[in-house]
Design a protein around this motif. Structure first.
Motif: not given
Length: 265
Positions: A19-20, A25-26, A42-43, A49-51
Motif C-alpha cells: 500500500q505504501t 522503487e519497484s 519487489k523493492h 516482495v510486495y505482491m
C-alpha cells in the motif's frame, strides 16, 4: 508413475507494505511458462516482495501482459519479462545469424523469436506459436528467453554447477563449469525416474563429477526429487528464497520455491 506438477489454481498474495510502495522503487517481474503467467513486485534495493500473482494458462486472455500492466496506476520503475519457450536452442554470439532459416533442421520449424544477452555473449532462437508470441509482446517491454534471464542472475564460481527447476511436465537444466555456461535446456519430465535420467545424461555428456558438482533443485516437489536422487549426487541443495528476496509472514501461505525462476528475475 506419472505425476503432475502443473499449477491450476489462480493465486494473488499481497503484503500490506504494498500500500505504501513507490513505483519508482519497484521491480515488476513477469514469467510465462507452459503452466501460465506468474508475476511479482519487489523493492529495487531491499528485494522485499510486495505482491505475487499467478494465472493458469486456461485463464489467460489474449493480452495477458497488458492485463498485468493495467493493474498498476503507475508502472514500476523496471519491468522484467521472460518466457520459457521450450522449442529453443542456445548459441554463443559468434554463431549468431540474423537469418533464422538455419534453425529449421534444429527446431523442426524456422525460429520466429530471438533473444540475446550482451553480458553473456549468447543468443537464444525459438520456434513459438505465433498467437502466444503476439500475446506476450508489449511495446516498450523487452521479452527475454528464460534461459538467458536466469543465467544473467546466477553467478557460477569455480567448479561444476547444475540448476534444475521442475514445472509442469518439464525440467529446466542449466549447467556451468568454472564460471562459464555450458548448457541450458528443457527436458520432458513427468516423474522422478525421468528426472534422474536427464540429469545423468547431462552429467555424462559434460563430463562432470557427481561427487563434487553442486546441484540446486527448485520447483514443485523439489524436496521429494532431492530425496530420490540423493544416493547419486554428493552435494544437493534446494532453492532458498531468502537468498533472493525478503518475504514477510504476510505471504507465509505462498510456496516461493515453486517460482524460483520468477524470484531470480
Amino acid at each position: 508413475m506419472v505425476t503432475t506438477r502443473t499449477l491450476t489454481v489462480k493465486q494473488t498474495k499481497i503484503d500490506p507494505a504494498f500500500q505504501t510502495a513507490k513505483a519508482e522503487e519497484s521491480i515488476l517481474s513477469i514469467l510465462y511458462t507452459q503452466d501460465g503467467l506468474s508475476f511479482l513486485v519487489k523493492h529495487v534495493q531491499t528485494k522485499q516482495v510486495y505482491m505475487f500473482g499467478y494465472v493458469p494458462k486456461a485463464d489467460l486472455s489474449a493480452t495477458p501482459i497488458e492485463d498485468v500492466l493495467s493493474a498498476f496506476p503507475e508502472r514500476p520503475a523496471k519491468i522484467v519479462l521472460a518466457a520459457a519457450f521450450e522449442n529453443a536452442t542456445l548459441l554463443p554470439m559468434e554463431f549468431a545469424d540474423q537469418n533464422m532459416d538455419w534453425t529449421t533442421p534444429v527446431l523442426g520449424s524456422a525460429a520466429n523469436f530471438h533473444s540475446s544477452s550482451a553480458a553473456l555473449k549468447m543468443h537464444v532462437y525459438a520456434a513459438v506459436e505465433q498467437k502466444v508470441l503476439d500475446a506476450l509482446q508489449v511495446e516498450g517491454v523487452e521479452l527475454k528467453h528464460l534461459w538467458l534471464a536466469q543465467m544473467e542472475q546466477l553467478k557460477p564460481g569455480k567448479g561444476e554447477y547444475l540448476w534444475a527447476h521442475l514445472f509442469g511436465d518439464t525440467v529446466m537444466v542449466l549447467a556451468a563449469k568454472d564460471g562459464k555456461w555450458e548448457l541450458a535446456n528443457n527436458f520432458p519430465c513427468e516423474n522422478k525416474e525421468e528426472f534422474i535420467y536427464h540429469l545423468g545424461n547431462v552429467v555424462e555428456q559434460l563430463g562432470y563429477d557427481r561427487a563434487s558438482l553442486k546441484l540446486e533443485i527448485s520447483g514443485s516437489e523439489a524436496a521429494l526429487y532431492k530425496e530420490f536422487i540423493a544416493p547419486y549426487f554428493a552435494s544437493i541443495s534446494i532453492f532458498k528464497p531468502k537468498d533472493w528476496a525478503q518475504i514477510s509472514s504476510a505471504l507465509q501461505d505462498w510456496q516461493p520455491g515453486d517460482f524460483a525462476p520468477l524470484i531470480r528475475l
